[in-house]
Design a protein around this motif. Sequence first.
Motif, PDB file in Angstrom:
ATOM      1  N   ALA A 153     -17.662 -33.433  -2.024  1.00  0.00           N
ATOM      2  CA  ALA A 153     -17.878 -34.244  -3.220  1.00  0.00           C
ATOM      3  C   ALA A 153     -16.875 -33.867  -4.308  1.00  0.00           C
ATOM      4  O   ALA A 153     -16.414 -34.695  -5.073  1.00  0.00           O
ATOM      5  N   ASP A 154     -16.536 -32.598  -4.351  1.00  0.00           N
ATOM      6  CA  ASP A 154     -15.493 -32.152  -5.273  1.00  0.00           C
ATOM      7  C   ASP A 154     -14.379 -31.576  -4.435  1.00  0.00           C
ATOM      8  O   ASP A 154     -14.431 -30.421  -4.017  1.00  0.00           O
ATOM      9  N   ALA A 155     -13.371 -32.387  -4.129  1.00  0.00           N
ATOM     10  CA  ALA A 155     -12.317 -31.985  -3.199  1.00  0.00           C
ATOM     11  C   ALA A 155     -11.031 -31.592  -3.907  1.00  0.00           C
ATOM     12  O   ALA A 155      -9.950 -31.718  -3.349  1.00  0.00           O
ATOM     13  N   ARG A 156     -11.139 -31.137  -5.140  1.00  0.00           N
ATOM     14  CA  ARG A 156      -9.925 -30.705  -5.831  1.00  0.00           C
ATOM     15  C   ARG A 156      -9.254 -29.586  -5.064  1.00  0.00           C
ATOM     16  O   ARG A 156      -9.920 -28.737  -4.463  1.00  0.00           O
ATOM     17  N   ASP A 157      -7.936 -29.544  -5.102  1.00  0.00           N
ATOM     18  CA  ASP A 157      -7.237 -28.482  -4.383  1.00  0.00           C
ATOM     19  C   ASP A 157      -7.460 -27.146  -5.083  1.00  0.00           C
ATOM     20  O   ASP A 157      -7.943 -27.071  -6.217  1.00  0.00           O
ATOM     21  N   ALA A 158      -7.114 -26.069  -4.382  1.00  0.00           N
ATOM     22  CA  ALA A 158      -7.425 -24.723  -4.868  1.00  0.00           C
ATOM     23  C   ALA A 158      -6.732 -24.411  -6.187  1.00  0.00           C
ATOM     24  O   ALA A 158      -7.314 -23.768  -7.072  1.00  0.00           O
ATOM     25  N   LYS A 159      -5.480 -24.851  -6.347  1.00  0.00           N
ATOM     26  CA  LYS A 159      -4.764 -24.561  -7.585  1.00  0.00           C
ATOM     27  C   LYS A 159      -5.457 -25.222  -8.775  1.00  0.00           C
ATOM     28  O   LYS A 159      -5.596 -24.614  -9.842  1.00  0.00           O
ATOM     29  N   THR A 160      -5.879 -26.473  -8.598  1.00  0.00           N
ATOM     30  CA  THR A 160      -6.572 -27.168  -9.679  1.00  0.00           C
ATOM     31  C   THR A 160      -7.888 -26.480 -10.007  1.00  0.00           C
ATOM     32  O   THR A 160      -8.232 -26.273 -11.177  1.00  0.00           O
ATOM     33  N   SER A 161      -8.631 -26.118  -8.958  1.00  0.00           N
ATOM     34  CA  SER A 161      -9.930 -25.476  -9.170  1.00  0.00           C
ATOM     35  C   SER A 161      -9.772 -24.125  -9.862  1.00  0.00           C
ATOM     36  O   SER A 161     -10.567 -23.768 -10.746  1.00  0.00           O
ATOM     37  N   LEU A 162      -8.747 -23.363  -9.481  1.00  0.00           N
ATOM     38  CA  LEU A 162      -8.537 -22.058 -10.110  1.00  0.00           C
ATOM     39  C   LEU A 162      -8.138 -22.222 -11.573  1.00  0.00           C
ATOM     40  O   LEU A 162      -8.584 -21.457 -12.450  1.00  0.00           O
ATOM     41  N   GLN A 163      -7.325 -23.214 -11.869  1.00  0.00           N
ATOM     42  CA  GLN A 163      -6.935 -23.455 -13.258  1.00  0.00           C
ATOM     43  C   GLN A 163      -8.153 -23.823 -14.105  1.00  0.00           C
ATOM     44  O   GLN A 163      -8.313 -23.345 -15.240  1.00  0.00           O
TER      45      GLN A 163
END
Length: 225
Positions: A153-163
């Motif tokens: 449901a929330d498929a943001r990539d890892a870089k976006t999620s970490l930011q």
Amino acid sequence: MKLSADLKAFEGRIGHRFAEPELLLRAVTHSSMSSPTREDNQRLEFLGDRVLGLVMSEALLGRDKSATEGQLAPRFNALVRKEACADVAKDIDLGAVLKLGRSEMMSGGRRKQALLGDAMEAVIAAVYLDAGFEAARTIVLRLWGNRIDDVKADARDAKTSLQEWAQARGERPPKYVETARSGPDHAPVFTIRVELENGESEDATAGSKRQAEQAAAKALLDRLT
């Protein structure tokens, strides 16, 4: 024209027999193998990216009628990005039928993620030009299969999620530093370190800077969350 035995077998793997076999041959021809009498797959890749995007947009809208654009966008990106295309290409052994120049073959081109992803998009375009949108849609939905239903449901990539994790805590965006590079020029290997303002960091190694950054971000996220 008559297709080779390996391309005929590939037709079976994707579930489409080409009325115009030259479209399939072009789709699997890398630029390193092109010539005045043999087109490469770059133009088909451009078209296939758009066909894939339309198929996935329709599929996501149909599967979740209440999702907002903000929810759909990261799911869409997860399904159409080069890594996803390359994974599907590996499932159908697309690398085995690629037409590559000697230098690309020697550098492991049949296993390169970017090259496989591009060729997968070109194959989608070839099917579209050969038999129309419905044929291309049917093949894409079958080949992507459970990836569509299982996309988070929330498929943001890892870089976006970490930011976003850092920003939620009042920290500056993560910093990515190349700490090492090895291998020959045609097949480099990068080591990237991601660093947070709070001193947390992780390293990762991959065949491209983007992959290494994503892997480092994921490793740090996994540890922090």
